[in-house]
Design a protein around this motif. Structure first.
Motif, PDB file in Angstrom:
ATOM      1  N   GLN A 278      -4.268 -21.351 -24.805  1.00  0.00           N
ATOM      2  CA  GLN A 278      -3.398 -22.242 -24.040  1.00  0.00           C
ATOM      3  C   GLN A 278      -2.679 -21.525 -22.900  1.00  0.00           C
ATOM      4  O   GLN A 278      -1.831 -22.097 -22.232  1.00  0.00           O
ATOM      5  CB  GLN A 278      -2.352 -22.858 -24.978  1.00  0.00           C
ATOM      6  N   GLY A 279      -2.964 -20.235 -22.759  1.00  0.00           N
ATOM      7  CA  GLY A 279      -2.304 -19.495 -21.680  1.00  0.00           C
ATOM      8  C   GLY A 279      -0.891 -19.092 -22.028  1.00  0.00           C
ATOM      9  O   GLY A 279       0.012 -19.216 -21.211  1.00  0.00           O
ATOM     10  N   ASN A 280      -0.676 -18.584 -23.234  1.00  0.00           N
ATOM     11  CA  ASN A 280       0.649 -18.094 -23.599  1.00  0.00           C
ATOM     12  C   ASN A 280       0.989 -16.752 -22.930  1.00  0.00           C
ATOM     13  O   ASN A 280       2.138 -16.317 -22.957  1.00  0.00           O
ATOM     14  CB  ASN A 280       0.776 -17.951 -25.119  1.00  0.00           C
ATOM     15  N   SER A 281      -0.032 -16.097 -22.396  1.00  0.00           N
ATOM     16  CA  SER A 281       0.197 -14.827 -21.694  1.00  0.00           C
ATOM     17  C   SER A 281       0.903 -13.790 -22.547  1.00  0.00           C
ATOM     18  O   SER A 281       1.818 -13.107 -22.087  1.00  0.00           O
ATOM     19  CB  SER A 281       0.996 -15.060 -20.400  1.00  0.00           C
ATOM     20  N   SER A 282       0.496 -13.688 -23.822  1.00  0.00           N
ATOM     21  CA  SER A 282       1.101 -12.665 -24.677  1.00  0.00           C
ATOM     22  C   SER A 282       0.127 -12.207 -25.762  1.00  0.00           C
ATOM     23  O   SER A 282       0.526 -11.952 -26.880  1.00  0.00           O
ATOM     24  CB  SER A 282       2.383 -13.196 -25.329  1.00  0.00           C
ATOM     25  N   PRO A 288       0.726 -16.695 -29.994  1.00  0.00           N
ATOM     26  CA  PRO A 288       1.554 -17.600 -30.794  1.00  0.00           C
ATOM     27  C   PRO A 288       0.758 -18.691 -31.505  1.00  0.00           C
ATOM     28  O   PRO A 288       1.195 -19.185 -32.537  1.00  0.00           O
ATOM     29  CB  PRO A 288       2.510 -18.225 -29.762  1.00  0.00           C
TER      30      PRO A 288
ATOM     31  N   TYR B 130      15.534 -15.893 -24.472  1.00  0.00           N
ATOM     32  CA  TYR B 130      14.366 -15.230 -23.889  1.00  0.00           C
ATOM     33  C   TYR B 130      13.461 -16.271 -23.235  1.00  0.00           C
ATOM     34  O   TYR B 130      13.030 -16.115 -22.088  1.00  0.00           O
ATOM     35  CB  TYR B 130      13.603 -14.465 -24.965  1.00  0.00           C
ATOM     36  N   ARG B 131      13.176 -17.342 -23.971  1.00  0.00           N
ATOM     37  CA  ARG B 131      12.221 -18.342 -23.467  1.00  0.00           C
ATOM     38  C   ARG B 131      12.736 -19.056 -22.221  1.00  0.00           C
ATOM     39  O   ARG B 131      11.965 -19.512 -21.387  1.00  0.00           O
ATOM     40  CB  ARG B 131      11.914 -19.368 -24.573  1.00  0.00           C
ATOM     41  N   HIS B 142       5.604 -18.729 -16.595  1.00  0.00           N
ATOM     42  CA  HIS B 142       6.214 -19.245 -17.822  1.00  0.00           C
ATOM     43  C   HIS B 142       6.545 -18.023 -18.663  1.00  0.00           C
ATOM     44  O   HIS B 142       5.927 -16.960 -18.475  1.00  0.00           O
ATOM     45  CB  HIS B 142       5.229 -20.155 -18.563  1.00  0.00           C
ATOM     46  N   MET B 144       6.364 -15.136 -21.170  1.00  0.00           N
ATOM     47  CA  MET B 144       5.242 -14.578 -21.913  1.00  0.00           C
ATOM     48  C   MET B 144       5.445 -14.896 -23.394  1.00  0.00           C
ATOM     49  O   MET B 144       6.477 -14.591 -23.968  1.00  0.00           O
ATOM     50  CB  MET B 144       5.149 -13.070 -21.688  1.00  0.00           C
ATOM     51  N   GLY B 145       4.457 -15.578 -23.988  1.00  0.00           N
ATOM     52  CA  GLY B 145       4.537 -15.905 -25.409  1.00  0.00           C
ATOM     53  C   GLY B 145       5.181 -17.246 -25.702  1.00  0.00           C
ATOM     54  O   GLY B 145       5.462 -17.555 -26.853  1.00  0.00           O
ATOM     55  N   ALA B 146       5.422 -18.077 -24.675  1.00  0.00           N
ATOM     56  CA  ALA B 146       6.029 -19.395 -24.912  1.00  0.00           C
ATOM     57  C   ALA B 146       5.699 -20.344 -23.761  1.00  0.00           C
ATOM     58  O   ALA B 146       5.259 -19.909 -22.698  1.00  0.00           O
ATOM     59  CB  ALA B 146       7.531 -19.266 -25.066  1.00  0.00           C
ATOM     60  N   PRO B 148       3.265 -22.448 -23.104  1.00  0.00           N
ATOM     61  CA  PRO B 148       1.958 -22.201 -22.493  1.00  0.00           C
ATOM     62  C   PRO B 148       1.546 -23.344 -21.568  1.00  0.00           C
ATOM     63  O   PRO B 148       1.664 -24.511 -21.933  1.00  0.00           O
ATOM     64  CB  PRO B 148       1.020 -22.126 -23.704  1.00  0.00           C
ATOM     65  N   PRO B 149       1.063 -23.025 -20.385  1.00  0.00           N
ATOM     66  CA  PRO B 149       0.714 -24.073 -19.425  1.00  0.00           C
ATOM     67  C   PRO B 149      -0.648 -24.723 -19.656  1.00  0.00           C
ATOM     68  O   PRO B 149      -1.026 -25.617 -18.905  1.00  0.00           O
ATOM     69  CB  PRO B 149       0.773 -23.359 -18.082  1.00  0.00           C
TER      70      PRO B 149
END
Lengths: 678, 162
Positions: A278-282, A288, B130-131, B142, B144-146, B148-149
């Motif tokens: 989903q593109g969380n970029s982590s 996640p 953080y988010r 966005h 990182m880790g939340a 998500p686009p």
């Protein structure tokens, strides 16, 4: 069993990571074809926190709350099963102090070993990037082709069917064959991937289980700008080597659009989640939604399908059974010595159970156990396997246990592009430049892989934090240099243009790079800590100036010729001085207090660990120079399999997890075929 | 607040006005993060209620003056808060707090003169903080880790940043 009646298992596996999970699954599935139903115990040193979706979410929250977001930040540290910390890499020169005072690794240098791993159920796949590149044919025969390193006892063709199974049955790899442009191949990508499995793949025309993960906007910008350019590098024998640049989408174990007949595997305990990236970029440190493969998925499948607890009316021996026991640290491989007529064998495995959060539950027997099994598997990570074997004085007739420790030392280069490329969006990397992965130059210097990063300067400079701190400033006079709309605008101009590349250098095997144990260095549970001697060879260092020069030519083509000056010995303290001007250009620099500096040819470089911990129990045909055979079976103790990246004799330029998985499948087949039939 | 400014000023309202000024994000954007109450409490935890009250008083007077004189550069606010040795370091902390979701301790020089509380140490205020860090929106990205686009969003051209 010394102190309580522990049942006998067919298989005891040390380590609840990807190799152990894959072997358990493979043994069960292959044995079932012959109506055999093994009982398997998996011992995990760390916690089993994440075998349900809600508990996995606590890892995500821990990452969000972590002050320092390193790869291990979501995963709780434990004194009983400590794990290495990439923040604990300090300069080693000039220290008179006992290196044992630091962290988990006892770093003896001269270079620090810069990689970590995770001691939690699921292992380091919890925080891997997911890259799934196959090794190239020449990577298996470095001695024969380039007179360097050693040959593997198996070749690419032998491993190919296992690569296919790893990609389809375990990891779920997303890639398009036609976009895999690797050097050193005589034929097309289609020929390289051509399958012998004509039942599954029509006329052997291979495809991955999922379509490639879309290339990032940055990749597309790169391809538009640099595809077709030639990079020329100075040679020794040959005056010049030329490399034609082509941006190539990277295969990854990340969920994408499935091919016909493939079922996408979502999150553990919540299969609807994580059906697509989903593109969380982590991806590092944590996905996640678990759209990226982690070993919890395979372990979860095992405990759901093959619970150890028998239902009412079920008879033992009518189906396979799996137990996962966490917070259980293996401490000794009990074994007999070889005699003139017989080889030795493993007779038991001792482990300690611990309870970090207090006393054991009432009625729990003593905390040290010895469990017995027909066959034993060590799958605890290359460094953990080595320390356990060395502490047990087992399987080391060759004197190779712990030796040939390798990683992919990374040279990072970074700059500010002339245009907004949308940094900080998408998986950590979606493409690379494979041109330098093979070639005649490997006689003189190691190969390298080029990974294009999608997260700005996050890796080299801990951005976007440091960018904000730098622009806001004020550490000296307490006055914000930028605030309000100006600050917002400036960040919008700078952050999306940040760009970085990792030049992942192949390390060659050297006996002096090794893990050892010393009785004076033990953890809270009394288990030996890894003592590490580590350095880079001149052969490896010779690729540093090449990577730097290739970077220079690439940056020039990308409009970043301008080398933005940086004070050579300025410690990294944002806001100390006037903010940078952030003009377009090359921002690569190394801090003078960098622990991982390398001097070569009059230049100073700094390298980072890639987390690819490889080579401490290498495989080979000759028991005098290798620890295991091509099935990862111990030469010394035939009922012991020592598995994982530690078995790899050389590293090539592929991230090692895919190859480790292929090897584990092959080992699983071997155990099912030979060990259970007795 | 509108035209009928209350005689007893609403401290959280002033805190929001100060935050708008410091971050370059408007009231709706800041309100949308859900962090106004938390960060208001954070400020009070760091410098105490009395000192925060002083900051609010000085800041409000300055913002009123800027508004009255229709100054676009908000020079009075800059002088009274940003460049003021008493409030400048606190403003720095608030900017970083809003942008990064974490509190960076006040400088030693500041603490020498004005003191701070035992809570004034580096910490991430909360996972939500953080988010909701403003840096991600400023970058056109966005956290990182939340948040998500969505699949493939990274292959699309970046949105122009303001």
């Amino acid at each position: 069993m010394s102190n309580l009646p522990v049942p006998d298992y067919d298989l005891v596996i040390v380590g609840g990571g990807i190799s152990g999970a894959v072997i358990a699954k493979t043994v069960i599935e292959q044995a079932a074809k012959k109506k055999k139903f093994p009982r398997i115990l998996i011992l995990e040193a760390g916690r089993a926190t994440a075998l349900s979706a809600d508990k996995y979410d606590t890892y995500v929250e821990a990452y969000h709350k972590a002050l320092v977001k390193v790869p291990n930040s979501p995963y709780p540290a434990s004194r009983s099963a400590p794990q290495p910390d990439v923040l604990d890499i300090r300069p080693l020169d000039n220290t008179d102090a006992d290196p044992g005072g630091q962290g988990y690794f006892v770093q003896k240098g001269p270079m620090p070993f810069g990689s970590d791993y995770t001691r939690s159920l699921g292992g380091t796949t919890l925080h891997w990037l997911g890259t799934c590149l196959r090794m190239l044919p020449n990577d298996f025969k470095m001695r024969t082709t380039y007179n360097k390193g050693v040959d593997w006892p198996i070749d690419y063709e032998a491993l190919k069917p296992y690569y296919e199974r790893a990609e389809w049955d375990i990891l779920g790899v997303a890639a398009n064959v036609e976009h895999q442009h690797y050097p050193g191949l005589t034929g097309s990508p289609e020929e390289f991937f051509k399958s012998n499995n004509t039942t599954k793949f029509h006329e052997g025309s291979y495809h991955f289980p999922m379509a490639e993960i879309p290339s990032s906007w940055l990749d597309q910008y790169m391809a538009h700008t640099v595809d077709g350019m030639t990079i020329s590098l100075p040679g020794k024998a040959k005056p010049e080597h030329t490399f034609k640049i082509k941006i190539s989408n990277t295969p990854v174990a990340r969920n994408s659009t499935p091919a016909a007949g493939y079922n996408v595997v979502g999150a553990v305990g919540n299969a609807d989640q994580g059906q697509r990236c989903q593109g969380n970029s982590s991806c590092i440190p944590i996905c996640p939604v678990q759209a990226k493969y982690n070993a919890l998925k395979t372990l979860y499948e095992l405990i759901v399908k093959y619970p150890d607890q028998l239902k009412a009316g079920e008879q033992p021996g009518t189906r396979a059974r799996v137990t996962i026991q966490s917070q259980s640290v293996a401490t000794n491989v009990v074994h007999t010595k070889a005699t003139s007529t017989d080889k030795g064998k493993v007779t038991g495995l001792t482990y300690k159970k611990y309870y970090d959060d207090g006393a054991p539950p009432q009625g729990t027997p003593p905390t040290e156990y010895t469990v017995t099994a027909r066959t034993y598997v060590l799958a605890a990570n290359a460094i953990e396997n080595a320390t356990l074997l060395l502490a047990s004085k087992a399987a080391n007739t060759s004197d190779q246990v712990g030796r040939n420790l390798m990683d992919h030392p990374l040279l990072l280069t970074w700059g500010l592009l002339p245009e907004n490329v949308g940094a900080y969006r998408g998986p950590g990397s979606t493409s690379g430049i494979p041109a330098f992965r093979d070639g005649a130059f490997r006689k003189d210097r190691t190969a390298f892989r080029v990974e294009i990063g999608n997260w700005g300067w996050n890796f080299p400079e801990d951005t976007p934090y440091t960018t904000v701190l730098d622009l806001v400033g004020g550490n000296e006079d307490g006055k914000a240099q930028l605030h309000g709309r100006e600050l917002r605008k400036r960040l919008g101009e700078i952050l999306p243009r940040q760009f970085r590349i990792a030049w992942e250098l192949e390390q060659d095997p050297e006996g002096r790079n090794r893990v050892t144990v010393e009785d004076r260095y033990k953890d809270a549970l009394g288990k030996h800590r890894p003592v590490i001697d580590y350095d880079l060879s001149d052969y490896m260092k010779a690729s540093l100036p090449w990577a730097a020069e290739a970077s220079r030519q690439l940056f020039e083509k990308l409009g970043m010729k301008n080398k933005v000056p940086h004070l050579p010995c300025e410690p990294e303290k944002p806001g100390r001085k006037k903010a940078r001007s952030y003009e377009t250009g090359d921002y690569t620099h190394y801090a003078c207090d960098d622990a991982s500096k390398v001097k070569y040819g009059g230049e100073t470089y700094a390298v980072r660990g890639a987390g690819h911990v490889v080579g401490t129990h290498r495989m080979g045909a000759d028991p005098t120079t290798s620890v295991v055979d091509s099935y990862q079976r111990s030469h010394d103790l035939p009922n012991l399999f020592i598995v994982g990246c530690g078995s790899m004799p050389t590293l090539g330029t592929s991230n090692p997890t895919l190859t480790m998985t292929a090897l584990a499948l092959r080992t699983g087949d071997e155990i099912a075929a030979k060990e259970l039939s007795a | 607040m509108g035209n009928d400014t209350p005689t007893h000023p609403d401290p959280k309202g002033i805190f929001t006005d100060i935050s708008v000024e410091l971050t370059g994000f408007d009231r709706a954007e800041l309100g949308g993060t859900g962090m106004v109450d938390t960060y208001y409490d954070t400020l009070l935890r760091m410098i105490g209620e009395r000192e925060a009250g002083q900051l609010f008083r000085y800041a409000q007077e300055a913002l009123d003056a800027d508004r009255k004189e229709q100054r676009k550069d908000n020079a009075a606010f800059k002088k009274a808060v940003i460049d003021n040795p008493r409030f400048g370091p606190v403003a720095l902390g608030l900017i970083k707090l809003w942008y990064l979701g974490r509190w960076y301790p006040l400088s030693a020089a500041y603490r020498d003169r004005f003191g701070s509380t035992a809570d004034d140490v580096e910490h991430v205020v909360s996972g939500q903080g953080y988010r909701e860090g403003l840096v991600w929106a400023a970058a056109g990205a966005h956290p990182m880790g939340a948040k998500p686009p969505g699949f493939g969003s990274w292959a699309e051209p970046p949105s122009p940043t303001p």
